[in-house]
Design a protein around this motif. Structure first.
Motif, mmCIF file in Angstrom:
data_model
loop_
_atom_site.group_PDB
_atom_site.id
_atom_site.type_symbol
_atom_site.label_atom_id
_atom_site.label_comp_id
_atom_site.label_asym_id
_atom_site.label_seq_id
_atom_site.Cartn_x
_atom_site.Cartn_y
_atom_site.Cartn_z
ATOM 1 N N LYS A 70 -6.636 71.206 -47.832
ATOM 2 C CA LYS A 70 -6.053 69.979 -47.295
ATOM 3 C C LYS A 70 -7.122 68.914 -47.097
ATOM 4 O O LYS A 70 -6.916 67.742 -47.423
ATOM 5 C CB LYS A 70 -5.354 70.284 -45.972
ATOM 6 C CG LYS A 70 -4.663 69.089 -45.366
ATOM 7 C CD LYS A 70 -3.973 69.468 -44.069
ATOM 8 C CE LYS A 70 -3.296 68.245 -43.436
ATOM 9 N NZ LYS A 70 -2.634 68.601 -42.153
ATOM 10 N N ARG A 71 -8.296 69.339 -46.578
ATOM 11 C CA ARG A 71 -9.378 68.375 -46.358
ATOM 12 C C ARG A 71 -9.889 67.817 -47.677
ATOM 13 O O ARG A 71 -10.157 66.617 -47.803
ATOM 14 C CB ARG A 71 -10.515 69.038 -45.585
ATOM 15 C CG ARG A 71 -11.616 68.071 -45.188
ATOM 16 C CD ARG A 71 -12.633 68.689 -44.263
ATOM 17 N NE ARG A 71 -13.421 69.712 -44.909
ATOM 18 C CZ ARG A 71 -13.293 71.017 -44.689
ATOM 19 N NH1 ARG A 71 -12.385 71.455 -43.828
ATOM 20 N NH2 ARG A 71 -14.036 71.899 -45.320
ATOM 21 N N SER A 81 -6.280 84.280 -50.323
ATOM 22 C CA SER A 81 -7.350 83.437 -49.789
ATOM 23 C C SER A 81 -7.602 83.769 -48.329
ATOM 24 O O SER A 81 -6.727 84.257 -47.609
ATOM 25 C CB SER A 81 -6.969 81.961 -49.934
ATOM 26 O OG SER A 81 -5.754 81.696 -49.274
ATOM 27 N N ILE A 140 -8.971 83.066 -44.249
ATOM 28 C CA ILE A 140 -8.531 82.189 -43.170
ATOM 29 C C ILE A 140 -9.276 80.861 -43.264
ATOM 30 O O ILE A 140 -10.486 80.821 -43.450
ATOM 31 C CB ILE A 140 -8.785 82.855 -41.801
ATOM 32 C CG1 ILE A 140 -7.971 84.149 -41.702
ATOM 33 C CG2 ILE A 140 -8.452 81.912 -40.655
ATOM 34 C CD1 ILE A 140 -8.250 84.944 -40.454
ATOM 35 N N GLY A 141 -8.533 79.773 -43.131
ATOM 36 C CA GLY A 141 -9.134 78.445 -43.210
ATOM 37 C C GLY A 141 -9.147 77.857 -44.603
ATOM 38 O O GLY A 141 -9.569 76.707 -44.769
ATOM 39 N N HIS A 142 -8.721 78.631 -45.590
ATOM 40 C CA HIS A 142 -8.748 78.131 -46.962
ATOM 41 C C HIS A 142 -7.750 76.989 -47.155
ATOM 42 O O HIS A 142 -8.050 76.004 -47.846
ATOM 43 C CB HIS A 142 -8.430 79.274 -47.925
ATOM 44 C CG HIS A 142 -8.488 78.868 -49.368
ATOM 45 N ND1 HIS A 142 -9.658 78.520 -49.995
ATOM 46 C CD2 HIS A 142 -7.501 78.721 -50.304
ATOM 47 C CE1 HIS A 142 -9.414 78.200 -51.249
ATOM 48 N NE2 HIS A 142 -8.107 78.309 -51.465
ATOM 49 N N GLU A 143 -6.585 77.102 -46.530
ATOM 50 C CA GLU A 143 -5.582 76.051 -46.665
ATOM 51 C C GLU A 143 -6.061 74.750 -46.029
ATOM 52 O O GLU A 143 -5.848 73.662 -46.582
ATOM 53 C CB GLU A 143 -4.267 76.501 -46.029
ATOM 54 C CG GLU A 143 -3.604 77.659 -46.777
ATOM 55 C CD GLU A 143 -2.295 78.069 -46.147
ATOM 56 O OE1 GLU A 143 -1.930 77.445 -45.121
ATOM 57 O OE2 GLU A 143 -1.639 78.984 -46.669
ATOM 58 N N SER A 144 -6.712 74.851 -44.868
ATOM 59 C CA SER A 144 -7.243 73.639 -44.231
ATOM 60 C C SER A 144 -8.351 73.025 -45.077
ATOM 61 O O SER A 144 -8.490 71.799 -45.150
ATOM 62 C CB SER A 144 -7.774 73.966 -42.833
ATOM 63 O OG SER A 144 -8.815 74.938 -42.900
ATOM 64 N N LEU A 145 -9.118 73.882 -45.766
ATOM 65 C CA LEU A 145 -10.156 73.369 -46.663
ATOM 66 C C LEU A 145 -9.533 72.618 -47.838
ATOM 67 O O LEU A 145 -9.991 71.524 -48.211
ATOM 68 C CB LEU A 145 -11.014 74.530 -47.169
ATOM 69 C CG LEU A 145 -12.097 74.182 -48.195
ATOM 70 C CD1 LEU A 145 -13.130 73.238 -47.579
ATOM 71 C CD2 LEU A 145 -12.774 75.446 -48.714
ATOM 72 N N LYS A 199 1.559 85.157 -44.605
ATOM 73 C CA LYS A 199 0.555 84.740 -45.583
ATOM 74 C C LYS A 199 0.613 85.702 -46.765
ATOM 75 O O LYS A 199 0.354 86.895 -46.632
ATOM 76 C CB LYS A 199 -0.838 84.757 -44.949
ATOM 77 C CG LYS A 199 -1.928 84.202 -45.838
ATOM 78 C CD LYS A 199 -3.241 84.175 -45.075
ATOM 79 C CE LYS A 199 -4.326 83.591 -45.961
ATOM 80 N NZ LYS A 199 -4.542 84.397 -47.166
#
Length: 259
Positions: free
Chosen positions: A117-118, A108, A110-115, A104
């Motif tokens: 994506k959502r 950003s 943790i979880g920023h990429e999934s956010l 990484k």
């Protein structure tokens, strides 16, 4: 010792320089270009690498290098019978290559990429919903236009049937020496020729248009009158001899019965 050359001799005096136009400029450009290339090569060699670049290079070298016997984990695997290139597991059904390392590099959390994506999926879903609603609205507008056009055509057809019924009623009443129609709208209005009569026509127009009956209702009443009084059907275009002849040979009292 070699004899020194005389600088006043012909070998020096008669030297002819190359005086072609542009030659000195070309030489200067080539020399400047060579000097610039050498300077760039020297800069690349002497440039100090950043900490991140050095870390990435060391990491890439380490990931590309296979584990040796000096690695304790690999030594334990070898003691248990593992050989290099063999799949893990008792039955050899496990993985062969190590689990890849995803570094990484961003700042950003943790979880920023999934956010992200959502949110991208939500934007795509909203876009699809808007396109669907737009298509539905376009289809609805097209259907409404077709309905209006159909209603307009139906209205024009009813008005044409009513005029034909009025004309037939006027002719049939005249054959029976009926001088006044049962209702004013049973007959067609006479065409006026003079401007004075046109003014009177406009003044009396309310007498013909102020009725509460629609075109369809007028048509139903008038065709009923023609069938009862004159045994005539406008859609058949026939005057029958009697009611029995009318009921047996005419399909019905409406236009749909004659389709």
């Amino acid at each position: 010792m070699a004899e020194e050359e005389d600088y006043m001799s012909d070998s020096f005096i008669n030297i002819q320089e190359d005086i072609r136009p542009g030659v000195p400029m070309l030489r200067q450009i080539r020399a400047a270009r060579r000097k610039e290339e050498k300077q760039q090569e020297a800069n690349l060699k002497n440039r100090q690498k950043s900490v991140k670049e050095e870390e990435r290079e060391r990491r890439d070298i380490g990931l590309k290098s296979a584990l040796g016997c000096e690695n304790k984990g690999f030594a334990l695997l070898q003691k248990m019978g593992y050989k290099s290139g063999q799949a893990l597991g008792k039955s050899g059904a496990g993985i062969v290559e190590p689990i890849p390392l995803n570094v990484k590099t961003g700042k950003s959390g943790i979880g920023h990429e999934s956010l992200l994506k959502r949110k991208a999926e939500e934007r795509l879903e909203n876009y699809k919903r808007k396109i669907h609603m737009k298509n539905q609205n376009e289809e609805k507008a097209a259907e409404q236009f077709r309905m209006r056009l159909k209603n307009k055509q139906d209205e024009m057809r009813l008005e044409g049937d009513l005029r034909r019924s009025q004309r037939a009623c006027q002719q049939l009443d005249a054959q029976k020496n009926i001088q006044v129609p049962r209702e004013a709208w049973y007959w067609l209005r006479p065409e006026e020729d003079t401007e004075e009569e046109e003014v009177e026509e406009e003044q009396d127009e309310d007498e013909y248009t102020s009725e509460d009956l629609s075109v369809l209702e007028k048509l139903q009443i008038l065709t009923g009158y023609l069938r009862e009084e004159h045994l005539y059907c406008i859609w058949c275009g026939t005057a029958y001899e009697d009611k029995e002849d009318l009921s047996s040979n005419c399909p019905g009292p409406t236009s749909a019965d004659h389709d």
